[in-house]
Write a protein that holds these residues in place. Sequence first.
Motif, PDB file in Angstrom:
ATOM      1  N   ASN A  47     -14.896  -0.396   6.904  1.00 45.37           N
ATOM      2  CA  ASN A  47     -13.901   0.332   6.002  1.00 45.37           C
ATOM      3  C   ASN A  47     -12.537   0.215   6.814  1.00 45.37           C
ATOM      4  O   ASN A  47     -11.467  -0.148   5.804  1.00 45.37           O
ATOM      5  CB  ASN A  47     -14.233   1.671   5.466  1.00 45.37           C
ATOM      6  N   SER A  48     -12.584   0.438   7.879  1.00 42.45           N
ATOM      7  CA  SER A  48     -11.127   0.308   8.493  1.00 42.45           C
ATOM      8  C   SER A  48     -10.650  -0.794   8.839  1.00 42.45           C
ATOM      9  O   SER A  48      -9.659  -0.954   8.476  1.00 42.45           O
ATOM     10  CB  SER A  48     -11.575   0.990  10.193  1.00 42.45           C
ATOM     11  N   LEU A  49     -11.600  -1.981   8.994  1.00 42.72           N
ATOM     12  CA  LEU A  49     -11.017  -3.215   8.950  1.00 42.72           C
ATOM     13  C   LEU A  49     -10.388  -3.499   7.517  1.00 42.72           C
ATOM     14  O   LEU A  49      -9.504  -4.260   7.609  1.00 42.72           O
ATOM     15  CB  LEU A  49     -12.293  -4.197   9.414  1.00 42.72           C
ATOM     16  N   PHE A  50     -11.180  -3.290   6.570  1.00 46.83           N
ATOM     17  CA  PHE A  50     -10.764  -3.639   5.183  1.00 46.83           C
ATOM     18  C   PHE A  50      -9.274  -2.829   4.988  1.00 46.83           C
ATOM     19  O   PHE A  50      -8.645  -3.554   4.293  1.00 46.83           O
ATOM     20  CB  PHE A  50     -11.569  -3.142   4.086  1.00 46.83           C
ATOM     21  N   ASP A  51      -9.138  -1.607   5.216  1.00 45.10           N
ATOM     22  CA  ASP A  51      -7.918  -0.960   5.214  1.00 45.10           C
ATOM     23  C   ASP A  51      -6.852  -1.627   5.975  1.00 45.10           C
ATOM     24  O   ASP A  51      -5.770  -1.763   5.422  1.00 45.10           O
ATOM     25  CB  ASP A  51      -7.941   0.641   5.997  1.00 45.10           C
ATOM     26  N   PHE A  52      -7.045  -2.160   7.312  1.00 44.67           N
ATOM     27  CA  PHE A  52      -6.182  -2.594   7.975  1.00 44.67           C
ATOM     28  C   PHE A  52      -5.787  -4.270   7.367  1.00 44.67           C
ATOM     29  O   PHE A  52      -4.704  -4.585   7.273  1.00 44.67           O
ATOM     30  CB  PHE A  52      -6.890  -3.270   9.456  1.00 44.67           C
ATOM     31  N   ALA A  53      -6.576  -4.896   6.710  1.00 43.13           N
ATOM     32  CA  ALA A  53      -6.477  -6.102   5.914  1.00 43.13           C
ATOM     33  C   ALA A  53      -5.772  -6.089   4.720  1.00 43.13           C
ATOM     34  O   ALA A  53      -4.925  -6.816   4.434  1.00 43.13           O
ATOM     35  CB  ALA A  53      -7.835  -6.750   5.763  1.00 43.13           C
ATOM     36  N   ILE A  54      -6.110  -4.827   3.767  1.00 43.26           N
ATOM     37  CA  ILE A  54      -5.488  -4.902   2.693  1.00 43.26           C
ATOM     38  C   ILE A  54      -4.134  -4.203   2.596  1.00 43.26           C
ATOM     39  O   ILE A  54      -3.412  -4.313   1.589  1.00 43.26           O
ATOM     40  CB  ILE A  54      -6.386  -4.381   1.805  1.00 43.26           C
ATOM     41  N   SER A  55      -3.891  -3.402   3.460  1.00 40.00           N
ATOM     42  CA  SER A  55      -2.618  -2.526   3.557  1.00 40.00           C
ATOM     43  C   SER A  55      -1.230  -3.187   3.779  1.00 40.00           C
ATOM     44  O   SER A  55      -0.516  -2.856   2.943  1.00 40.00           O
ATOM     45  CB  SER A  55      -2.856  -1.685   4.820  1.00 40.00           C
ATOM     46  N   GLY A  56      -1.306  -4.080   4.312  1.00 36.69           N
ATOM     47  CA  GLY A  56       0.029  -4.849   4.357  1.00 36.69           C
ATOM     48  C   GLY A  56       0.260  -5.786   3.298  1.00 36.69           C
ATOM     49  O   GLY A  56       1.265  -5.534   2.636  1.00 36.69           O
ATOM     50  N   PRO A  57      -0.572  -6.414   2.428  1.00 36.95           N
ATOM     51  CA  PRO A  57      -0.273  -7.134   1.348  1.00 36.95           C
ATOM     52  C   PRO A  57      -0.203  -6.118   0.221  1.00 36.95           C
ATOM     53  O   PRO A  57       0.609  -6.480  -0.521  1.00 36.95           O
ATOM     54  CB  PRO A  57      -1.676  -7.817   1.010  1.00 36.95           C
ATOM     55  N   LEU A  58      -0.926  -4.950   0.101  1.00 34.87           N
ATOM     56  CA  LEU A  58      -0.605  -4.114  -0.873  1.00 34.87           C
ATOM     57  C   LEU A  58       0.739  -3.549  -0.871  1.00 34.87           C
ATOM     58  O   LEU A  58       1.436  -3.409  -2.050  1.00 34.87           O
ATOM     59  CB  LEU A  58      -1.459  -2.874  -1.016  1.00 34.87           C
ATOM     60  N   VAL A  59       1.214  -3.183   0.226  1.00 28.22           N
ATOM     61  CA  VAL A  59       2.734  -2.724   0.377  1.00 28.22           C
ATOM     62  C   VAL A  59       3.884  -3.639   0.196  1.00 28.22           C
ATOM     63  O   VAL A  59       4.663  -3.504  -0.400  1.00 28.22           O
ATOM     64  CB  VAL A  59       2.889  -1.966   1.824  1.00 28.22           C
ATOM     65  N   GLY A  60       3.239  -4.902   0.626  1.00 31.19           N
ATOM     66  CA  GLY A  60       4.215  -6.038   0.448  1.00 31.19           C
ATOM     67  C   GLY A  60       4.487  -6.332  -0.972  1.00 31.19           C
ATOM     68  O   GLY A  60       5.423  -6.687  -1.425  1.00 31.19           O
ATOM     69  N   MET A  61       3.479  -6.191  -1.807  1.00 33.98           N
ATOM     70  CA  MET A  61       3.543  -6.557  -3.315  1.00 33.98           C
ATOM     71  C   MET A  61       4.294  -5.386  -3.864  1.00 33.98           C
ATOM     72  O   MET A  61       5.012  -5.509  -4.768  1.00 33.98           O
ATOM     73  CB  MET A  61       1.937  -6.241  -3.818  1.00 33.98           C
ATOM     74  N   PHE A  62       3.787  -4.138  -3.348  1.00 33.45           N
ATOM     75  CA  PHE A  62       4.922  -2.904  -4.114  1.00 33.45           C
ATOM     76  C   PHE A  62       6.224  -2.977  -3.815  1.00 33.45           C
ATOM     77  O   PHE A  62       7.081  -2.827  -4.671  1.00 33.45           O
ATOM     78  CB  PHE A  62       4.371  -1.795  -3.505  1.00 33.45           C
ATOM     79  N   ILE A  63       6.732  -3.472  -2.592  1.00 31.27           N
ATOM     80  CA  ILE A  63       7.901  -3.725  -2.107  1.00 31.27           C
ATOM     81  C   ILE A  63       8.568  -4.899  -3.072  1.00 31.27           C
ATOM     82  O   ILE A  63      10.026  -4.725  -3.547  1.00 31.27           O
ATOM     83  CB  ILE A  63       8.204  -3.718  -0.843  1.00 31.27           C
ATOM     84  N   SER A  64       7.792  -5.741  -3.340  1.00 35.31           N
ATOM     85  CA  SER A  64       8.180  -7.071  -4.062  1.00 35.31           C
ATOM     86  C   SER A  64       8.725  -6.494  -5.424  1.00 35.31           C
ATOM     87  O   SER A  64       9.623  -7.104  -6.070  1.00 35.31           O
ATOM     88  CB  SER A  64       7.439  -8.011  -3.994  1.00 35.31           C
ATOM     89  N   LEU A  65       7.567  -5.713  -5.948  1.00 43.20           N
ATOM     90  CA  LEU A  65       7.980  -5.355  -7.365  1.00 43.20           C
ATOM     91  C   LEU A  65       9.051  -4.393  -7.385  1.00 43.20           C
ATOM     92  O   LEU A  65      10.098  -4.474  -8.428  1.00 43.20           O
ATOM     93  CB  LEU A  65       6.720  -4.730  -7.974  1.00 43.20           C
ATOM     94  N   VAL A  66       9.271  -3.714  -6.428  1.00 46.54           N
ATOM     95  CA  VAL A  66      10.374  -2.750  -6.561  1.00 46.54           C
ATOM     96  C   VAL A  66      11.755  -3.527  -6.437  1.00 46.54           C
ATOM     97  O   VAL A  66      12.723  -3.521  -7.338  1.00 46.54           O
ATOM     98  CB  VAL A  66      10.507  -1.545  -5.503  1.00 46.54           C
ATOM     99  N   LEU A  67      11.669  -4.502  -5.624  1.00 46.83           N
ATOM    100  CA  LEU A  67      13.119  -5.400  -5.154  1.00 46.83           C
ATOM    101  C   LEU A  67      13.167  -6.198  -6.599  1.00 46.83           C
ATOM    102  O   LEU A  67      14.390  -6.490  -6.940  1.00 46.83           O
ATOM    103  CB  LEU A  67      12.610  -6.114  -4.109  1.00 46.83           C
ATOM    104  N   MET A  68      12.168  -6.802  -7.281  1.00 45.98           N
ATOM    105  CA  MET A  68      12.352  -7.491  -8.454  1.00 45.98           C
ATOM    106  C   MET A  68      12.977  -6.763  -9.436  1.00 45.98           C
ATOM    107  O   MET A  68      13.823  -6.889 -10.121  1.00 45.98           O
ATOM    108  CB  MET A  68      10.946  -8.200  -8.881  1.00 45.98           C
ATOM    109  N   TYR A  69      12.448  -5.485  -9.682  1.00 45.07           N
ATOM    110  CA  TYR A  69      12.894  -4.609 -10.641  1.00 45.07           C
ATOM    111  C   TYR A  69      14.366  -4.178 -10.385  1.00 45.07           C
ATOM    112  O   TYR A  69      15.343  -4.180 -11.536  1.00 45.07           O
ATOM    113  CB  TYR A  69      12.281  -3.157 -10.755  1.00 45.07           C
TER     114      TYR A  69
END
Length: 91
Positions: free
Chosen positions: A64-86
């Motif tokens: 679970n810790s490894l999954f959190d490490f792997a998924i956290s960066g792309p999720l935050v990147g997607m969120f920031i990309s959507l905010v910047l696109m808006y």
Amino acid sequence: DYMEELTGPIVFAIISTQIVHEMVHQIVGLKDKFKVGAPTIIPSLQLGTQGCITPINSPPPSFNSLFDFAISGPLVGMFISLVLMYYGLEQ
């Protein structure tokens, strides 16, 4: 100069998204108490920086810790990309 006005926001968006993406990997490593190395920048001829490799220096305590490490960066990147696109569409 119009080129600086056009490229400045794009370069800022790419670099800031990459920095925050890598910072989140580091934060998850600190939260779950495993050692994460400094990100190594992988250059790209098109953009200057295309991505990074963040080494894991000690094993994570659980999958679970490894999954959190792997998924956290792309999720935050997607969120920031959507905010910047808006933000860009509202301009």
